[in-house]
Write a protein that holds these residues in place. Structure first.
Motif, PDB file in Angstrom:
ATOM      1  N   MET A  77       3.908  13.381   3.092  1.00 11.83           N
ATOM      2  CA  MET A  77       3.427  12.700   1.887  1.00 11.83           C
ATOM      3  C   MET A  77       1.953  12.369   2.022  1.00 11.83           C
ATOM      4  O   MET A  77       1.498  11.935   3.081  1.00 11.83           O
ATOM      5  CB  MET A  77       4.275  11.425   1.727  1.00 11.83           C
ATOM      6  CG  MET A  77       4.211  10.758   0.387  1.00 11.83           C
ATOM      7  SD  MET A  77       5.648   9.662   0.163  1.00 11.83           S
ATOM      8  CE  MET A  77       5.539   8.573   1.580  1.00 11.83           C
ATOM      9  N   LYS A 110      14.428   7.620  13.087  1.00  5.58           N
ATOM     10  CA  LYS A 110      14.815   7.431  11.677  1.00  5.58           C
ATOM     11  C   LYS A 110      16.279   7.855  11.468  1.00  5.58           C
ATOM     12  O   LYS A 110      16.951   7.361  10.558  1.00  5.58           O
ATOM     13  CB  LYS A 110      13.939   8.286  10.752  1.00  5.58           C
ATOM     14  CG  LYS A 110      12.515   7.784  10.559  1.00  5.58           C
ATOM     15  CD  LYS A 110      12.448   6.678   9.521  1.00  5.58           C
ATOM     16  CE  LYS A 110      11.017   6.377   9.101  1.00  5.58           C
ATOM     17  NZ  LYS A 110      10.949   5.271   8.136  1.00  5.58           N
ATOM     18  N   HIS A 140       2.383  -5.994   6.895  1.00  6.77           N
ATOM     19  CA  HIS A 140       2.400  -6.189   8.346  1.00  6.77           C
ATOM     20  C   HIS A 140       1.032  -6.625   8.854  1.00  6.77           C
ATOM     21  O   HIS A 140       0.828  -7.780   9.199  1.00  6.77           O
ATOM     22  CB  HIS A 140       2.857  -4.873   9.010  1.00  6.77           C
ATOM     23  CG  HIS A 140       2.776  -4.870  10.497  1.00  6.77           C
ATOM     24  ND1 HIS A 140       2.370  -3.768  11.219  1.00  6.77           N
ATOM     25  CD2 HIS A 140       3.051  -5.837  11.401  1.00  6.77           C
ATOM     26  CE1 HIS A 140       2.409  -4.065  12.504  1.00  6.77           C
ATOM     27  NE2 HIS A 140       2.816  -5.302  12.651  1.00  6.77           N
ATOM     28  N   SER A 141       0.074  -5.709   8.888  1.00 12.03           N
ATOM     29  CA  SER A 141      -1.233  -5.992   9.496  1.00 12.03           C
ATOM     30  C   SER A 141      -2.037  -6.959   8.637  1.00 12.03           C
ATOM     31  O   SER A 141      -1.851  -7.023   7.413  1.00 12.03           O
ATOM     32  CB  SER A 141      -2.050  -4.708   9.627  1.00 12.03           C
ATOM     33  OG  SER A 141      -1.299  -3.730  10.262  1.00 12.03           O
ATOM     34  N   LYS A 188       0.852  -1.206   0.000  1.00  9.45           N
ATOM     35  CA  LYS A 188       0.000   0.000   0.000  1.00  9.45           C
ATOM     36  C   LYS A 188       0.877   1.242   0.000  1.00  9.45           C
ATOM     37  O   LYS A 188       2.082   1.166   0.299  1.00  9.45           O
ATOM     38  CB  LYS A 188      -0.944  -0.009   1.211  1.00  9.45           C
ATOM     39  CG  LYS A 188      -0.209   0.037   2.553  1.00  9.45           C
ATOM     40  CD  LYS A 188      -1.184   0.047   3.729  1.00  9.45           C
ATOM     41  CE  LYS A 188      -0.405   0.049   5.030  1.00  9.45           C
ATOM     42  NZ  LYS A 188      -1.267   0.081   6.207  1.00  9.45           N
ATOM     43  N   THR A 244      -0.464  10.336   2.171  1.00  4.32           N
ATOM     44  CA  THR A 244      -0.933   8.960   2.398  1.00  4.32           C
ATOM     45  C   THR A 244      -1.640   8.930   3.762  1.00  4.32           C
ATOM     46  O   THR A 244      -1.459   9.856   4.565  1.00  4.32           O
ATOM     47  CB  THR A 244       0.236   7.945   2.450  1.00  4.32           C
ATOM     48  OG1 THR A 244       0.915   8.094   3.700  1.00  4.32           O
ATOM     49  CG2 THR A 244       1.214   8.102   1.297  1.00  4.32           C
ATOM     50  N   TYR A 282      10.075  10.432  16.234  1.00  5.12           N
ATOM     51  CA  TYR A 282       9.993   9.936  14.838  1.00  5.12           C
ATOM     52  C   TYR A 282      11.297  10.231  14.106  1.00  5.12           C
ATOM     53  O   TYR A 282      11.982   9.316  13.635  1.00  5.12           O
ATOM     54  CB  TYR A 282       8.794  10.573  14.144  1.00  5.12           C
ATOM     55  CG  TYR A 282       8.651  10.217  12.675  1.00  5.12           C
ATOM     56  CD1 TYR A 282       8.594   8.887  12.263  1.00  5.12           C
ATOM     57  CD2 TYR A 282       8.561  11.220  11.705  1.00  5.12           C
ATOM     58  CE1 TYR A 282       8.457   8.567  10.908  1.00  5.12           C
ATOM     59  CE2 TYR A 282       8.410  10.903  10.361  1.00  5.12           C
ATOM     60  CZ  TYR A 282       8.367   9.577   9.963  1.00  5.12           C
ATOM     61  OH  TYR A 282       8.231   9.261   8.632  1.00  5.12           O
ATOM     62  N   THR A 285      10.323   0.185   3.346  1.00  7.32           N
ATOM     63  CA  THR A 285       9.469   1.370   3.548  1.00  7.32           C
ATOM     64  C   THR A 285       8.852   1.394   4.940  1.00  7.32           C
ATOM     65  O   THR A 285       7.980   2.225   5.213  1.00  7.32           O
ATOM     66  CB  THR A 285       8.322   1.439   2.505  1.00  7.32           C
ATOM     67  OG1 THR A 285       7.272   0.536   2.876  1.00  7.32           O
ATOM     68  CG2 THR A 285       8.788   1.134   1.095  1.00  7.32           C
TER      69      THR A 285
HETATM   70  N1  LIG Z   1       3.485   9.780   4.673  1.00 12.95           N
HETATM   71  C1  LIG Z   1       4.403  10.676   5.070  1.00 12.95           C
HETATM   72  O1  LIG Z   1       4.099  11.821   5.400  1.00 12.95           O
HETATM   73  C2  LIG Z   1       5.847  10.301   5.082  1.00 12.95           C
HETATM   74  C3  LIG Z   1       6.795  11.314   4.927  1.00 12.95           C
HETATM   75  C4  LIG Z   1       8.149  10.985   4.936  1.00 12.95           C
HETATM   76  C5  LIG Z   1       8.540   9.688   5.109  1.00 12.95           C
HETATM   77  N2  LIG Z   1       7.609   8.713   5.264  1.00 12.95           N
HETATM   78  C6  LIG Z   1       8.075   7.344   5.431  1.00 12.95           C
HETATM   79  O2  LIG Z   1       7.715   6.650   4.249  1.00 12.95           O
HETATM   80  C7  LIG Z   1       7.522   5.265   4.544  1.00 12.95           C
HETATM   81  C8  LIG Z   1       6.214   4.815   3.933  1.00 12.95           C
HETATM   82  O3  LIG Z   1       5.157   5.547   4.491  1.00 12.95           O
HETATM   83  P1  LIG Z   1       3.698   5.606   3.838  1.00 12.95           P
HETATM   84  O4  LIG Z   1       3.267   7.019   3.912  1.00 12.95           O
HETATM   85  O5  LIG Z   1       3.710   4.904   2.544  1.00 12.95           O
HETATM   86  O6  LIG Z   1       2.789   4.863   4.925  1.00 12.95           O
HETATM   87  P2  LIG Z   1       2.560   3.323   5.229  1.00 12.95           P
HETATM   88  O7  LIG Z   1       2.036   2.621   4.039  1.00 12.95           O
HETATM   89  O8  LIG Z   1       1.727   3.261   6.456  1.00 12.95           O
HETATM   90  O9  LIG Z   1       4.030   2.765   5.512  1.00 12.95           O
HETATM   91  C9  LIG Z   1       4.493   2.298   6.736  1.00 12.95           C
HETATM   92  C10 LIG Z   1       4.606   0.782   6.633  1.00 12.95           C
HETATM   93  O10 LIG Z   1       5.293   0.254   7.782  1.00 12.95           O
HETATM   94  C11 LIG Z   1       4.607  -0.934   8.161  1.00 12.95           C
HETATM   95  N3  LIG Z   1       4.884  -1.302   9.532  1.00 12.95           N
HETATM   96  C12 LIG Z   1       4.599  -0.603  10.656  1.00 12.95           C
HETATM   97  N4  LIG Z   1       4.953  -1.306  11.745  1.00 12.95           N
HETATM   98  C13 LIG Z   1       5.494  -2.479  11.286  1.00 12.95           C
HETATM   99  C14 LIG Z   1       6.037  -3.611  11.933  1.00 12.95           C
HETATM  100  N5  LIG Z   1       6.082  -3.705  13.270  1.00 12.95           N
HETATM  101  N6  LIG Z   1       6.512  -4.629  11.160  1.00 12.95           N
HETATM  102  C15 LIG Z   1       6.442  -4.552   9.812  1.00 12.95           C
HETATM  103  N7  LIG Z   1       5.937  -3.491   9.154  1.00 12.95           N
HETATM  104  C16 LIG Z   1       5.460  -2.473   9.890  1.00 12.95           C
HETATM  105  C17 LIG Z   1       3.144  -0.566   7.944  1.00 12.95           C
HETATM  106  O11 LIG Z   1       2.297  -1.691   7.990  1.00 12.95           O
HETATM  107  P3  LIG Z   1       0.894  -1.595   8.792  1.00 12.95           P
HETATM  108  O12 LIG Z   1       0.205  -0.342   8.342  1.00 12.95           O
HETATM  109  O13 LIG Z   1       0.203  -2.846   8.409  1.00 12.95           O
HETATM  110  O14 LIG Z   1       1.256  -1.536  10.258  1.00 12.95           O
HETATM  111  C18 LIG Z   1       3.228   0.093   6.583  1.00 12.95           C
HETATM  112  O15 LIG Z   1       3.210  -0.874   5.556  1.00 12.95           O
HETATM  113  C19 LIG Z   1       7.599   5.151   6.068  1.00 12.95           C
HETATM  114  O16 LIG Z   1       8.870   4.645   6.416  1.00 12.95           O
HETATM  115  C20 LIG Z   1       7.438   6.577   6.556  1.00 12.95           C
HETATM  116  O17 LIG Z   1       8.118   6.785   7.776  1.00 12.95           O
HETATM  117  C21 LIG Z   1       6.268   8.982   5.237  1.00 12.95           C
END
Ligand SMILES: NC(=O)c1ccc[n+]([C@@H]2O[C@H](COP(=O)([O-])OP(=O)(O)OC[C@H]3O[C@@H](n4cnc5c(N)ncnc54)[C@H](OP(=O)(O)O)[C@@H]3O)[C@@H](O)[C@H]2O)c1
Length: 250
Positions: A190, A161, A37-38, A15, A192, A157, A94
């Motif tokens: 981002m 990281k 994960h979930s 996703k 999402t 956070y 990710t």
């Molecule tokens: N969206 C933003 O604003 C933003 C900005 C900068 C950087 N980022 C980084 O970009 C990456 C992707 O983010 P996204 O926006 O695409 O959201 P996202 O889809 O929710 O990505 C986070 C992922 O980490 C997984 N995860 C969390 N806990 C876990 C665990 N214990 N074991 C395995 N997997 C686990 C989540 O799975 P579940 O949801 O199933 O727990 C999810 O698939 C992340 O590393 C985030 O920190 C995001």
């Protein structure tokens, strides 16, 4: 296609950013091992599988579920992928968890969870990637634009990281002789579902106002950078690539 026959493992790959990376890499021929994960990820996986097959019917796609906050779970994931695909050439991690709170309100349990998901998981994914990725491979970790900004409330956070930058620098030197490039990509805020729960409408507008064109980063802004690092950008290693439309530019 540049990645025909290559195998890419994407953690958090069904996703949001992970899924967009899968679509991007499918477009250049990569076979895909996609982790989620979930339990809800199963539905996302089914939807994504249809999209991927439409995009590129000739690639192999497989899905793996797991909480990756233990070293054993990460080892098992890599073993399963090697069993199913024979090798791993690309790893894109990710996985992430966000918390927006003043430091005075952050509990020990929250601290431990943040570091388990953002630092420990990244470390052990890098460890297994270093052990398994083929010579000439690529390893990419997703970090955050907040590593380039001074921002309150995201202390746990950004702080959890931040070690990933140094993990990456060390691993890049260790893998240089095997021509494996190891990098971080740091998106801006981002668009999402990961981003919104902790933000007020005013905060969303503030984040937008700091980006080029008054908008958030989109997954479509980031996934092509991942593809580039996996193809023509192979000479880049040990770097954190900030891609945020000017969010962290002064
Ligand atoms: N969206 C933003 O604003 C933003 C900005 C900068 C950087 N980022 C980084 O970009 C990456 C992707 O983010 P996204 O926006 O695409 O959201 P996202 O889809 O929710 O990505 C986070 C992922 O980490 C997984 N995860 C969390 N806990 C876990 C665990 N214990 N074991 C395995 N997997 C686990 C989540 O799975 P579940 O949801 O199933 O727990 C999810 O698939 C992340 O590393 C985030 O920190 C995001």
């Amino acid at each position: 296609m540049a990645l025909t026959g290559k195998v890419a493992l994407i953690t958090g790959g069904v996703k949001n950013l992970g899924a967009q990376c899968a679509i991007e890499l499918a477009g250049v021929g990569a076979n895909l091992a996609l982790h989620y994960h979930s339990a809800g990820g199963k539905k996302d996986a089914a939807t994504l599988e249809t999209t991927l097959k439409e995009k590129n019917p000739s690639i192999k796609v497989a899905f793996y579920q797991g909480d990756l906050t233990s070293a054993g779970a990460v080892t098992k994931l890599f073993q399963d992928v090697v069993r199913d695909f024979g090798h791993v050439d690309i790893v894109v991690n990710t996985i992430g968890k966000v918390l927006k709170k003043p430091i005075t309100e952050i509990s020990e349990e929250e601290y431990d969870t943040m570091f388990a998901v953002n630092s420990k998981t990244a470390f052990f994914v890098l460890k297994e990637a270093a052990a398994h990725v083929t010579d000439g491979g690529k390893i990419i970790s997703i970090v955050t634009a907040l590593l380039g900004a001074f921002t309150g409330y995201y202390t746990s956070y950004a702080g959890s990281k931040a070690p990933v930058e140094h993990f990456t620098r060390g691993v890049c030197k260790e893998l240089q002789s095997r021509r494996i490039s190891v990098n971080n990509v740091a998106p801006g805020p981002m668009d999402t579902p990961f981003f919104y729960p902790q933000e007020s409408p005013e905060a969303v507008e503030y984040h937008k106002s700091n980006g080029m064109g008054n908008r958030l980063t989109m997954v479509e802004d980031i996934a092509p950078i991942i593809r580039f690092l996996c193809t023509d950008g192979a000479w880049i290693t040990g770097q954190t690539i900030f891609a945020n439309g000017g969010y962290t530019t002064r």
